[in-house]
Design a protein around this motif. Structure first.
Motif, PDB file in Angstrom:
ATOM      1  N   LEU A 103       0.817   1.800   9.131  1.00  0.00           N
ATOM      2  CA  LEU A 103       2.386   2.124   8.571  1.00  0.00           C
ATOM      3  C   LEU A 103       2.232   2.708   7.078  1.00  0.00           C
ATOM      4  O   LEU A 103       1.467   1.868   6.423  1.00  0.00           O
ATOM      5  CB  LEU A 103       2.791   0.880   8.461  1.00  0.00           C
ATOM      6  N   GLY A 104       2.018   3.786   6.774  1.00  0.00           N
ATOM      7  CA  GLY A 104       2.188   4.358   5.621  1.00  0.00           C
ATOM      8  C   GLY A 104       3.944   4.495   4.824  1.00  0.00           C
ATOM      9  O   GLY A 104       4.482   5.770   4.805  1.00  0.00           O
ATOM     10  N   THR A 105       4.840   3.516   5.499  1.00  0.00           N
ATOM     11  CA  THR A 105       6.149   3.871   5.235  1.00  0.00           C
ATOM     12  C   THR A 105       7.177   2.460   4.343  1.00  0.00           C
ATOM     13  O   THR A 105       8.424   2.989   4.116  1.00  0.00           O
ATOM     14  CB  THR A 105       6.896   3.026   6.949  1.00  0.00           C
ATOM     15  N   SER A 106       5.917   2.579   3.192  1.00  0.00           N
ATOM     16  CA  SER A 106       6.963   2.299   1.854  1.00  0.00           C
ATOM     17  C   SER A 106       7.545   1.221   2.955  1.00  0.00           C
ATOM     18  O   SER A 106       7.340   0.257   2.560  1.00  0.00           O
ATOM     19  CB  SER A 106       7.430   3.174   0.880  1.00  0.00           C
ATOM     20  N   ILE A 107       8.972   1.576   1.488  1.00  0.00           N
ATOM     21  CA  ILE A 107      10.214   0.443   1.975  1.00  0.00           C
ATOM     22  C   ILE A 107      10.792   0.244   2.882  1.00  0.00           C
ATOM     23  O   ILE A 107      10.932  -0.894   3.683  1.00  0.00           O
ATOM     24  CB  ILE A 107      10.997   0.912   0.686  1.00  0.00           C
ATOM     25  N   PHE A 108      10.455   1.660   4.291  1.00  0.00           N
ATOM     26  CA  PHE A 108      10.854   0.864   5.718  1.00  0.00           C
ATOM     27  C   PHE A 108       9.797   1.014   5.886  1.00  0.00           C
ATOM     28  O   PHE A 108      10.209   0.345   7.709  1.00  0.00           O
ATOM     29  CB  PHE A 108      10.685   2.744   5.976  1.00  0.00           C
ATOM     30  N   THR A 109       8.966   0.228   5.806  1.00  0.00           N
ATOM     31  CA  THR A 109       7.895  -1.336   5.912  1.00  0.00           C
ATOM     32  C   THR A 109       9.057  -2.256   7.295  1.00  0.00           C
ATOM     33  O   THR A 109       8.921  -3.029   8.250  1.00  0.00           O
ATOM     34  CB  THR A 109       6.433  -1.725   5.959  1.00  0.00           C
ATOM     35  N   GLN A 110       9.990  -2.402   6.464  1.00  0.00           N
ATOM     36  CA  GLN A 110      10.539  -3.901   6.464  1.00  0.00           C
ATOM     37  C   GLN A 110      11.527  -3.668   7.753  1.00  0.00           C
ATOM     38  O   GLN A 110      11.551  -4.878   8.467  1.00  0.00           O
ATOM     39  CB  GLN A 110      11.567  -4.059   5.407  1.00  0.00           C
ATOM     40  N   GLU A 111      11.384  -2.081   8.224  1.00  0.00           N
ATOM     41  CA  GLU A 111      12.359  -1.922   9.272  1.00  0.00           C
ATOM     42  C   GLU A 111      11.344  -2.405  10.758  1.00  0.00           C
ATOM     43  O   GLU A 111      12.629  -1.849  11.098  1.00  0.00           O
ATOM     44  CB  GLU A 111      13.035  -0.351   9.049  1.00  0.00           C
ATOM     45  N   PHE A 112      10.859  -2.241  10.273  1.00  0.00           N
ATOM     46  CA  PHE A 112       9.772  -2.122  11.494  1.00  0.00           C
ATOM     47  C   PHE A 112       9.155  -3.816  11.898  1.00  0.00           C
ATOM     48  O   PHE A 112       8.859  -4.406  12.914  1.00  0.00           O
ATOM     49  CB  PHE A 112       8.485  -1.870  11.678  1.00  0.00           C
ATOM     50  N   GLY A 113      10.322  -5.030  11.144  1.00  0.00           N
ATOM     51  CA  GLY A 113      10.171  -6.192  11.122  1.00  0.00           C
ATOM     52  C   GLY A 113       9.011  -6.744  10.250  1.00  0.00           C
ATOM     53  O   GLY A 113       8.525  -8.229  10.183  1.00  0.00           O
ATOM     54  N   ILE A 140      -5.057   7.020  -2.444  1.00  0.00           N
ATOM     55  CA  ILE A 140      -6.058   6.176  -1.834  1.00  0.00           C
ATOM     56  C   ILE A 140      -5.956   4.869  -0.916  1.00  0.00           C
ATOM     57  O   ILE A 140      -7.285   4.399  -0.445  1.00  0.00           O
ATOM     58  CB  ILE A 140      -6.765   5.166  -3.749  1.00  0.00           C
ATOM     59  N   SER A 141      -4.928   3.822  -0.885  1.00  0.00           N
ATOM     60  CA  SER A 141      -4.307   3.385  -0.274  1.00  0.00           C
ATOM     61  C   SER A 141      -4.231   3.513   1.098  1.00  0.00           C
ATOM     62  O   SER A 141      -4.896   3.391   1.874  1.00  0.00           O
ATOM     63  CB  SER A 141      -3.262   2.339  -0.979  1.00  0.00           C
ATOM     64  N   GLY A 142      -3.423   4.400   1.083  1.00  0.00           N
ATOM     65  CA  GLY A 142      -3.836   5.436   3.127  1.00  0.00           C
ATOM     66  C   GLY A 142      -5.180   5.842   2.616  1.00  0.00           C
ATOM     67  O   GLY A 142      -5.452   5.246   4.522  1.00  0.00           O
ATOM     68  N   THR A 143      -6.272   5.816   2.538  1.00  0.00           N
ATOM     69  CA  THR A 143      -7.361   6.279   2.291  1.00  0.00           C
ATOM     70  C   THR A 143      -8.157   4.931   2.844  1.00  0.00           C
ATOM     71  O   THR A 143      -9.105   5.164   3.953  1.00  0.00           O
ATOM     72  CB  THR A 143      -7.974   7.211   1.490  1.00  0.00           C
ATOM     73  N   LEU A 144      -8.461   4.166   1.939  1.00  0.00           N
ATOM     74  CA  LEU A 144      -8.788   2.717   2.238  1.00  0.00           C
ATOM     75  C   LEU A 144      -8.154   2.116   3.186  1.00  0.00           C
ATOM     76  O   LEU A 144      -8.979   1.767   3.858  1.00  0.00           O
ATOM     77  CB  LEU A 144      -8.590   1.918   1.085  1.00  0.00           C
ATOM     78  N   ILE A 193       2.662   6.303  11.365  1.00  0.00           N
ATOM     79  CA  ILE A 193       3.738   6.500  10.907  1.00  0.00           C
ATOM     80  C   ILE A 193       4.403   6.212   9.407  1.00  0.00           C
ATOM     81  O   ILE A 193       3.647   5.832   8.904  1.00  0.00           O
ATOM     82  CB  ILE A 193       4.828   5.494  11.163  1.00  0.00           C
ATOM     83  N   GLY A 194       4.871   7.508   9.029  1.00  0.00           N
ATOM     84  CA  GLY A 194       5.111   8.103   8.063  1.00  0.00           C
ATOM     85  C   GLY A 194       4.142   9.223   7.014  1.00  0.00           C
ATOM     86  O   GLY A 194       2.845   8.825   6.805  1.00  0.00           O
ATOM     87  N   ALA A 195       4.237   9.986   7.150  1.00  0.00           N
ATOM     88  CA  ALA A 195       4.038  11.612   6.683  1.00  0.00           C
ATOM     89  C   ALA A 195       4.059  11.648   5.122  1.00  0.00           C
ATOM     90  O   ALA A 195       4.456  12.970   4.823  1.00  0.00           O
ATOM     91  CB  ALA A 195       3.953  13.390   7.055  1.00  0.00           C
ATOM     92  N   GLY A 196       3.698  11.035   4.126  1.00  0.00           N
ATOM     93  CA  GLY A 196       3.734  11.099   2.956  1.00  0.00           C
ATOM     94  C   GLY A 196       2.639  11.107   2.085  1.00  0.00           C
ATOM     95  O   GLY A 196       1.201  10.998   2.610  1.00  0.00           O
ATOM     96  N   PHE A 197       2.217  10.878   1.071  1.00  0.00           N
ATOM     97  CA  PHE A 197       0.619  10.107   1.025  1.00  0.00           C
ATOM     98  C   PHE A 197       0.140   9.782   1.141  1.00  0.00           C
ATOM     99  O   PHE A 197      -1.371   9.590   1.435  1.00  0.00           O
ATOM    100  CB  PHE A 197       1.113   9.479  -0.932  1.00  0.00           C
ATOM    101  N   ALA A 198       0.660   8.330   1.414  1.00  0.00           N
ATOM    102  CA  ALA A 198      -0.181   6.966   2.687  1.00  0.00           C
ATOM    103  C   ALA A 198      -0.695   7.687   3.602  1.00  0.00           C
ATOM    104  O   ALA A 198      -1.311   7.337   4.037  1.00  0.00           O
ATOM    105  CB  ALA A 198       0.248   6.327   2.266  1.00  0.00           C
ATOM    106  N   GLY A 199       0.655   8.552   4.121  1.00  0.00           N
ATOM    107  CA  GLY A 199       0.145   8.223   5.962  1.00  0.00           C
ATOM    108  C   GLY A 199      -0.549   9.411   5.698  1.00  0.00           C
ATOM    109  O   GLY A 199      -1.549   9.844   6.904  1.00  0.00           O
ATOM    110  N   LEU A 200      -0.639  10.398   5.282  1.00  0.00           N
ATOM    111  CA  LEU A 200      -1.349  11.823   5.206  1.00  0.00           C
ATOM    112  C   LEU A 200      -3.081  11.685   4.920  1.00  0.00           C
ATOM    113  O   LEU A 200      -3.856  11.642   5.580  1.00  0.00           O
ATOM    114  CB  LEU A 200      -0.441  12.793   4.456  1.00  0.00           C
ATOM    115  N   ALA A 201      -3.410  10.364   3.931  1.00  0.00           N
ATOM    116  CA  ALA A 201      -4.287  10.137   3.124  1.00  0.00           C
ATOM    117  C   ALA A 201      -5.208   9.351   4.679  1.00  0.00           C
ATOM    118  O   ALA A 201      -6.532   9.602   4.980  1.00  0.00           O
ATOM    119  CB  ALA A 201      -4.584   9.517   1.960  1.00  0.00           C
TER     120      ALA A 201
END
Length: 443
Positions: A240-250, A388-392, A41-49
């Motif tokens: 989850l590559g959802t940054s601030i929205f991670t909290q929305e998933f609990g 890098i965090s998405g890749t790892l 979830i989340g197609a930003g830098f983290a989710g794409l990586a």
């Protein structure tokens, strides 16, 4: 686990980076019931990586990358266009030299990864090894700049002090007393880069856009159910590559602070205007005083001003149109103080972007519970850290160990818990106002 209603992104429609791109192809949206091996979830830098790395590890797996908006429309496409190699702000002051070296290595690995992908897939995103200036206007900024130089010496990294004609010949202004140039940063067009990364995903990654996930729960078989408006994804493993929205998933609730920063830019300046000012194209300057003003001159000759921070507990819905107009007026003042010759050049776009910070400036990385992995809280360093965090994170999910995975585990942890409302909001707003007041000479 079953969540209450998930608050979705609510970004403004005036992001200059996104508006400068050609219209994208029609999106593919989530429909029906989908069974997949991995969901991101989340197609930003983290989710794409993360999605790309998963596809390389398990090329026969079915991987779905889903985003509530179009790729490049959210936070990853709204930053100032820096990919910075150095540890950022508070991280640069960490007392452990090994901690800072790990961060430096992770950031540079991200830059190398992005450069390779840009070259392989011919992504047109104004990618440039331009380095970065850190500038000071007055005595407060100069004091911060001297401290930055001290930290750079401790880190053993190269830097160059720039002032007078040398600085003015780049920036086209004598507004700054002095700057420190560091060579390791890159510049880019963030919305173009993110879209290019999405367009070049491996074939076993299915990208679903305009498909907000509105519910998350585990079924009787232990699978995760991601509920959309018109469909559902079922998966044993969720990233989850959802940054601030991670909290929305609990997850990480009461540990993340949603902050929005704002930018405005001009139309492309004419070559005559550039020559009259004596300005080069393709450079970026961040403030020595962190609450000051960032200035970018893009490859296509647009001047961008970024400053002003807001606590946004309702994300984009926290910012009214009248507030955006006030922010734009402040950006205008900052532009004219630096470039009075451009008094007749108006801004064409003003936009905000939401990111997550933590009170202890700690990034989260790891497994939240069985089958759920997340990287969250970039503390304002999205492009390199997200990559890098998405890749790892994908490496962690498939059990692929490495020195880099060990390094990121060593430099991350649990964001500290926030005080309850209304104390939290009052404290954050007060701190932002105080920082703006103290830094007014640098704005």
């Amino acid at each position: 686990m079953n969540n209450r209603a998930i608050h979705l992104p609510h970004d403004d429609q005036d992001c200059g980076w996104y508006a400068a791109l050609p219209a994208p192809a029609a999106p593919r949206r989530l429909t029906g019931r989908q069974q997949v091996d991995y969901a991101v979830i989340g197609a930003g830098f983290a989710g794409l990586a993360a999605a790309r790395q998963l596809a390389e590890h398990v090329p026969d797996a079915r991987i779905v990358l889903v985003d509530a908006q179009r790729v490049g429309y959210g936070a990853s496409g709204r930053n100032s266009g820096f990919v910075i190699d150095l540890p950022h702000k508070m991280a640069l002051e960490h007392p452990d030299p090994a901690h800072k070296q790990r961060l430096l290595g992770l950031n540079r690995s991200a830059i190398a990864q992005l450069q390779r992908l840009i070259g392989e897939h011919r992504i047109d995103c104004q990618w440039s090894h331009a380095g970065k200036y850190q500038g000071a206007v007055g005595a407060r900024g100069l004091a911060y700049l001297e401290h930055f130089e001290h930290l750079m010496r401790e880190l053993g990294e190269p830097f160059h002090s720039v002032e007078g004609d040398e600085l003015a010949n780049v920036l086209g202004t004598r507004h700054y007393r002095r700057a420190v140039y560091t060579p390791g940063s890159y510049l880019m067009q963030p919305a173009a880069l993110v879209r290019g990364l999405a367009d070049s995903l491996p074939g076993n990654v299915e990208l679903l856009e305009e498909s907000p996930i509105q519910g998350l729960q585990r079924d009787a078989q232990g699978q995760w159910l991601l509920q959309g408006r018109d469909g559902q994804i079922r998966t044993p493993r969720l990233l989850l590559g959802t940054s601030i929205f991670t909290q929305e998933f609990g997850y990480l609730r009461s540990r993340l602070l949603p902050v929005m920063t704002f930018a405005s830019w001009t139309r492309p300046l004419t070559q005559a205007e550039m020559d009259a000012i004596g300005m080069q194209a393709d450079w970026g300057l961040t403030p020595a005083d962190h609450a000051g003003t960032t200035v970018r001159m893009t490859q296509d000759r647009r001047l961008m001003i970024r400053n002003t921070y807001k606590h946004v507990p309702r994300y984009g819905k926290s910012v009214s149109d009248s507030t955006r107009q006030e922010i734009r007026a402040g950006h205008r003042k900052a532009l004219i103080s630096r470039y009075p010759q451009l008094a007749n050049v108006e801004f064409t776009h003003t936009w905000g972007g939401v990111y997550a910070i933590s009170r202890n400036f700690t990034n989260f990385f790891g497994e939240l519970e069985d089958g759920v992995y997340a990287t969250a809280c970039d503390n304002g360093v999205g492009a390199a850290w997200g990559t890098i965090s998405g890749t790892l994170l994908a490496d962690l999910a498939v059990g692929a160990d490495s020195q880099s995975l060990s390094d990121i585990r060593n430099v991350t942890g649990m964001p500290s818990r926030n005080p309850p409302e209304p104390l939290l909001g009052l404290g954050v707003r007060t701190r932002i106002r105080l920082a703006a007041w103290n830094s007014r000479s640098e704005l």
